[in-house]
Structures are given as structure tokens and as C-alpha cells.
Design a protein around this motif. Structure first.
Motif, PDB file in Angstrom:
ATOM      1  N   ALA A  16     107.664  23.206  74.940  1.00  0.00           N
ATOM      2  CA  ALA A  16     107.639  23.389  73.481  1.00  0.00           C
ATOM      3  C   ALA A  16     106.735  24.542  73.094  1.00  0.00           C
ATOM      4  CB  ALA A  16     107.172  22.097  72.819  1.00  0.00           C
ATOM      5  N   LEU A  17     105.582  24.656  73.755  1.00  0.00           N
ATOM      6  CA  LEU A  17     104.654  25.738  73.464  1.00  0.00           C
ATOM      7  C   LEU A  17     105.262  27.085  73.782  1.00  0.00           C
ATOM      8  CD1 LEU A  17     101.812  26.580  72.610  1.00  0.00           C
ATOM      9  CD2 LEU A  17     101.103  26.331  74.994  1.00  0.00           C
ATOM     10  N   ALA A  18     105.961  27.182  74.911  1.00  0.00           N
ATOM     11  CA  ALA A  18     106.597  28.446  75.308  1.00  0.00           C
ATOM     12  C   ALA A  18     107.656  28.855  74.314  1.00  0.00           C
ATOM     13  CB  ALA A  18     107.211  28.296  76.700  1.00  0.00           C
ATOM     14  N   ALA A  19     108.314  27.864  73.700  1.00  0.00           N
ATOM     15  CA  ALA A  19     109.397  28.165  72.773  1.00  0.00           C
ATOM     16  C   ALA A  19     108.892  28.756  71.472  1.00  0.00           C
ATOM     17  CB  ALA A  19     110.201  26.894  72.489  1.00  0.00           C
ATOM     18  N   VAL A  20     107.675  28.402  71.071  1.00  0.00           N
ATOM     19  CA  VAL A  20     107.184  28.877  69.783  1.00  0.00           C
ATOM     20  C   VAL A  20     106.270  30.082  69.896  1.00  0.00           C
ATOM     21  CG1 VAL A  20     107.363  26.586  68.756  1.00  0.00           C
ATOM     22  CG2 VAL A  20     105.215  27.264  69.822  1.00  0.00           C
ATOM     23  N   LEU A  21     105.750  30.381  71.083  1.00  0.00           N
ATOM     24  CA  LEU A  21     104.880  31.533  71.229  1.00  0.00           C
ATOM     25  C   LEU A  21     105.677  32.820  71.101  1.00  0.00           C
ATOM     26  CD1 LEU A  21     102.545  30.496  74.186  1.00  0.00           C
ATOM     27  CD2 LEU A  21     101.904  30.796  71.784  1.00  0.00           C
ATOM     28  N   PRO A  22     105.218  33.805  70.312  1.00  0.00           N
ATOM     29  CA  PRO A  22     105.942  35.069  70.176  1.00  0.00           C
ATOM     30  C   PRO A  22     105.866  35.869  71.461  1.00  0.00           C
ATOM     31  CG  PRO A  22     103.813  35.193  69.082  1.00  0.00           C
ATOM     32  CD  PRO A  22     103.986  33.767  69.511  1.00  0.00           C
ATOM     33  N   LEU A  23     106.918  36.640  71.734  1.00  0.00           N
ATOM     34  CA  LEU A  23     106.944  37.479  72.932  1.00  0.00           C
ATOM     35  C   LEU A  23     106.148  38.738  72.686  1.00  0.00           C
ATOM     36  CD1 LEU A  23     108.219  38.190  75.740  1.00  0.00           C
ATOM     37  CD2 LEU A  23     109.956  39.408  74.439  1.00  0.00           C
ATOM     38  N   ARG A  24     105.181  39.011  73.517  1.00  0.00           N
ATOM     39  CA  ARG A  24     104.421  40.253  73.414  1.00  0.00           C
ATOM     40  C   ARG A  24     105.239  41.361  74.062  1.00  0.00           C
ATOM     41  NH1 ARG A  24     100.675  43.117  76.582  1.00  0.00           N
ATOM     42  NH2 ARG A  24      99.113  44.228  75.337  1.00  0.00           N
ATOM     43  N   ALA A  25     105.387  42.472  73.356  1.00  0.00           N
ATOM     44  CA  ALA A  25     106.186  43.570  73.871  1.00  0.00           C
ATOM     45  C   ALA A  25     105.680  43.998  75.234  1.00  0.00           C
ATOM     46  CB  ALA A  25     106.143  44.753  72.906  1.00  0.00           C
ATOM     47  N   GLY A  26     106.566  44.014  76.204  1.00  0.00           N
ATOM     48  CA  GLY A  26     106.188  44.441  77.534  1.00  0.00           C
ATOM     49  C   GLY A  26     105.558  43.350  78.361  1.00  0.00           C
ATOM     50  N   ALA A  27     105.691  42.100  77.936  1.00  0.00           N
ATOM     51  CA  ALA A  27     105.085  41.007  78.679  1.00  0.00           C
ATOM     52  C   ALA A  27     105.622  40.966  80.093  1.00  0.00           C
ATOM     53  CB  ALA A  27     105.369  39.683  77.973  1.00  0.00           C
ATOM     54  N   GLN A  28     104.773  40.522  81.016  1.00  0.00           N
ATOM     55  CA  GLN A  28     105.184  40.437  82.406  1.00  0.00           C
ATOM     56  C   GLN A  28     106.283  39.391  82.535  1.00  0.00           C
ATOM     57  OE1 GLN A  28     103.369  42.467  84.465  1.00  0.00           O
ATOM     58  NE2 GLN A  28     104.577  42.096  86.285  1.00  0.00           N
ATOM     59  N   ALA A  29     107.393  39.786  83.152  1.00  0.00           N
ATOM     60  CA  ALA A  29     108.501  38.860  83.340  1.00  0.00           C
ATOM     61  C   ALA A  29     108.325  38.123  84.657  1.00  0.00           C
ATOM     62  CB  ALA A  29     109.835  39.619  83.336  1.00  0.00           C
ATOM     63  N   ALA A  30     108.988  36.987  84.767  1.00  0.00           N
ATOM     64  CA  ALA A  30     108.965  36.261  86.033  1.00  0.00           C
ATOM     65  C   ALA A  30     109.669  37.095  87.093  1.00  0.00           C
ATOM     66  CB  ALA A  30     109.667  34.921  85.860  1.00  0.00           C
ATOM     67  N   ALA A  31     109.088  37.154  88.274  1.00  0.00           N
ATOM     68  CA  ALA A  31     109.666  37.957  89.343  1.00  0.00           C
ATOM     69  C   ALA A  31     111.051  37.453  89.701  1.00  0.00           C
ATOM     70  CB  ALA A  31     108.752  37.917  90.568  1.00  0.00           C
ATOM     71  N   ALA A  32     111.982  38.369  89.887  1.00  0.00           N
ATOM     72  CA  ALA A  32     113.340  38.017  90.284  1.00  0.00           C
ATOM     73  C   ALA A  32     113.630  38.650  91.635  1.00  0.00           C
ATOM     74  CB  ALA A  32     114.338  38.523  89.237  1.00  0.00           C
ATOM     75  N   PRO A  33     114.452  38.001  92.448  1.00  0.00           N
ATOM     76  CA  PRO A  33     114.784  38.575  93.757  1.00  0.00           C
ATOM     77  C   PRO A  33     115.358  39.978  93.611  1.00  0.00           C
ATOM     78  CG  PRO A  33     115.564  36.321  93.587  1.00  0.00           C
ATOM     79  CD  PRO A  33     115.120  36.718  92.215  1.00  0.00           C
ATOM     80  N   GLY A  34     114.809  40.929  94.340  1.00  0.00           N
ATOM     81  CA  GLY A  34     115.325  42.290  94.302  1.00  0.00           C
ATOM     82  C   GLY A  34     114.845  43.112  93.124  1.00  0.00           C
ATOM     83  N   CYS A  35     113.979  42.554  92.285  1.00  0.00           N
ATOM     84  CA  CYS A  35     113.491  43.296  91.117  1.00  0.00           C
ATOM     85  C   CYS A  35     112.160  43.941  91.457  1.00  0.00           C
ATOM     86  CB  CYS A  35     113.328  42.371  89.915  1.00  0.00           C
ATOM     87  SG  CYS A  35     112.752  43.216  88.424  1.00  0.00           S
ATOM     88  N   PRO A  36     112.084  45.285  91.438  1.00  0.00           N
ATOM     89  CA  PRO A  36     110.817  45.955  91.759  1.00  0.00           C
ATOM     90  C   PRO A  36     109.750  45.656  90.715  1.00  0.00           C
ATOM     91  CG  PRO A  36     112.414  47.517  90.892  1.00  0.00           C
ATOM     92  CD  PRO A  36     113.153  46.230  91.105  1.00  0.00           C
ATOM     93  N   ALA A  37     108.496  45.751  91.124  1.00  0.00           N
ATOM     94  CA  ALA A  37     107.377  45.399  90.255  1.00  0.00           C
ATOM     95  C   ALA A  37     107.375  46.174  88.942  1.00  0.00           C
ATOM     96  CB  ALA A  37     106.058  45.627  91.002  1.00  0.00           C
ATOM     97  N   ILE A  38     107.785  47.444  88.974  1.00  0.00           N
ATOM     98  CA  ILE A  38     107.743  48.282  87.784  1.00  0.00           C
ATOM     99  C   ILE A  38     108.709  47.784  86.707  1.00  0.00           C
ATOM    100  CG2 ILE A  38     109.525  49.950  88.477  1.00  0.00           C
ATOM    101  CD1 ILE A  38     106.149  50.772  86.787  1.00  0.00           C
ATOM    102  N   LEU A  39     109.706  46.988  87.092  1.00  0.00           N
ATOM    103  CA  LEU A  39     110.683  46.474  86.131  1.00  0.00           C
ATOM    104  C   LEU A  39     110.450  45.011  85.771  1.00  0.00           C
ATOM    105  CD1 LEU A  39     113.995  48.105  87.436  1.00  0.00           C
ATOM    106  CD2 LEU A  39     112.477  48.926  85.629  1.00  0.00           C
ATOM    107  N   GLN A  40     109.414  44.422  86.286  1.00  0.00           N
ATOM    108  CA  GLN A  40     109.148  43.013  86.008  1.00  0.00           C
ATOM    109  C   GLN A  40     108.395  42.851  84.689  1.00  0.00           C
ATOM    110  OE1 GLN A  40     107.445  41.052  89.435  1.00  0.00           O
ATOM    111  NE2 GLN A  40     109.036  41.856  90.794  1.00  0.00           N
ATOM    112  N   HIS A  41     109.063  43.296  83.623  1.00  0.00           N
ATOM    113  CA  HIS A  41     108.507  43.226  82.270  1.00  0.00           C
ATOM    114  C   HIS A  41     109.610  42.812  81.313  1.00  0.00           C
ATOM    115  CE1 HIS A  41     104.844  45.287  83.599  1.00  0.00           C
ATOM    116  NE2 HIS A  41     105.632  46.106  84.262  1.00  0.00           N
ATOM    117  N   THR A  42     109.232  42.174  80.240  1.00  0.00           N
ATOM    118  CA  THR A  42     110.184  41.753  79.217  1.00  0.00           C
ATOM    119  C   THR A  42     109.788  42.344  77.871  1.00  0.00           C
ATOM    120  OG1 THR A  42     110.706  39.683  80.352  1.00  0.00           O
ATOM    121  CG2 THR A  42     111.158  39.768  78.004  1.00  0.00           C
TER     122      THR A  42
END
Length: 207
Positions: A16-42
Motif C-alpha cells: 500500500a505504501l509503495a502504491a501511494v509514494l510518488p515516483l522520483r524522476a530517475g529512481a533506481q529501477a529493480a534490476a532486470a536480467p540483461g539490463c545494464p546498470a546505466i539503464l536500471q532507472h525509472t
């Protein structure tokens, strides 16, 4: 196995907390298989502020540009759109990041989106306004600065990222999108073997 109801409460509260918190521009995204570190942002998408993971561009040649609507270099939007359109099928994507760090982007995200579309026909992915330098810079631009050793000196500064997720080079605002040496480097990177990666399950570009 039956899970006691009480043990689910902390998980429900966290969700519930995650659903209401605003997304900070450029927030670190969860690592995905094959996704380089430089692109692990949302980042929120410009036109509707819907969260977008940059991992969806893994394996592509990525050109990151900080933009502004009221700058002497603003006409570069047209050249950037031409670049994206010409080389999109070969694996290039231009990513625009509006910023008011140089006091030339005071409008709202919607105003910026309308301006880019109506004035220059921009269709490459654009993201919500954020900071690109200094202590308030988004995690992406902090990472780009750390790797390249340089921060944007002005609007329309450019960072080129290869298919392998490594920063190839950075380019000043004076480097036009049709600069011959610049385009040759993009073509060189496009000729590199695509990086094998698991297809990320993120929303694709729609702007």
C-alpha cells in the motif's frame, strides 16, 4: 500450507505504501536480467507521467539528451527526431530529458510535451522534467557524470551509450545531431553485435 493472516499484514502495508509514494524522476529501477546498470532507472513519461523503466532499451544504442524549450539549441529537436527516425529500425533510440537547470524550461510536463509535438513533431521518448546536474541531479545523470567525467554544461548535452550498456562518449551542445563525426560514431555503435538479453516486460514507447 495455510499462511496466518497476521503474517500478511506487513506485506500488505508495504504494498500500500509503495502504491501511494510518488515516483522520483530517475529512481533506481529493480534490476532486470540483461539490463545494464546505466539503464536500471525509472522515469515518469513526459506526456502522462506514467512510470517507464529504461531497461526496455537494453541492447539498443541509446542517445541521452537533456533538453529545453527556450534555448538557442532548441531547434536541435528536429535533428534529434530525424536521427531517431532514420536509425530506429537499426537499434537507435533517442531519450529526451527536459530540465530547467539552465532556467530555460519553466513549463509543466504537459506544456513541454505539447510544445515538442506541435513545434518539432517529436516522437522519440521524452521523460518528465528533472535535474541533470548538481546535488539534485537524477541518479541516471549522476551515473553518467561519474562514468564520463563530465556533466551537462548547457541544454542539449549528449551522452552516447553502446549496445553493451557502456558510455561511449559525451558531446557538447555545439555538436549538432547531423555532425558527421557524431553520426559516424552512432553508425559504428549500431554495427556492433546486439547484446543477448532477456526481453524485459516493461511498457514500450508510445510517444
Amino acid at each position: 500450507m495455510r499462511i496466518p493472516f497476521g503474517s500478511l499484514l506487513p506485506l500488505c502495508a508495504a504494498a500500500a505504501l509503495a502504491a501511494v509514494l510518488p515516483l522520483r524522476a530517475g529512481a533506481q529501477a529493480a534490476a532486470a536480467p540483461g539490463c545494464p546498470a546505466i539503464l536500471q532507472h525509472t522515469f515518469p513519461r513526459l506526456q502522462d507521467e506514467k512510470p517507464q523503466s529504461l531497461c526496455q532499451y537494453a541492447g539498443k544504442v541509446v542517445l541521452v539528451v537533456n533538453t529545453a524549450s527556450f534555448c538557442g539549441f532548441t531547434p536541435q529537436y528536429k535533428g534529434l527526431e530525424a536521427l531517431d527516425s532514420k536509425y530506429r529500425a537499426r537499434g537507435l533510440v533517442v531519450l529526451g530529458f527536459p530540465s530547467n537547470d539552465f532556467a530555460q524550461e519553466a513549463g509543466s510536463n504537459k506544456e513541454i510535451a505539447d510544445f515538442c509535438e506541435s513545434t518539432f513533431g517529436v516522437k522519440f521518448p521524452m521523460f518528465a522534467k528533472s535535474s541533470v546536474r548538481g546535488p539534485d541531479a537524477s541518479p541516471l545523470f549522476k551515473q553518467l557524470a561519474q562514468i564520463s567525467g563530465t556533466t551537462p554544461k548547457w541544454n542539449f548535452y549528449k551522452y552516447l551509450i553502446g549496445r553493451d550498456g557502456k558510455v561511449v562518449d559525451s558531446y557538447s551542445s555545439m555538436t549538432a545531431p547531423d555532425d558527421r563525426a557524431f553520426v559516424r560514431e552512432i553508425e559504428k555503435q549500431l554495427g556492433a553485435a546486439p547484446v543477448a538479453a532477456a526481453k524485459p516486460s516493461f511498457e514500450t514507447r508510445s510517444n
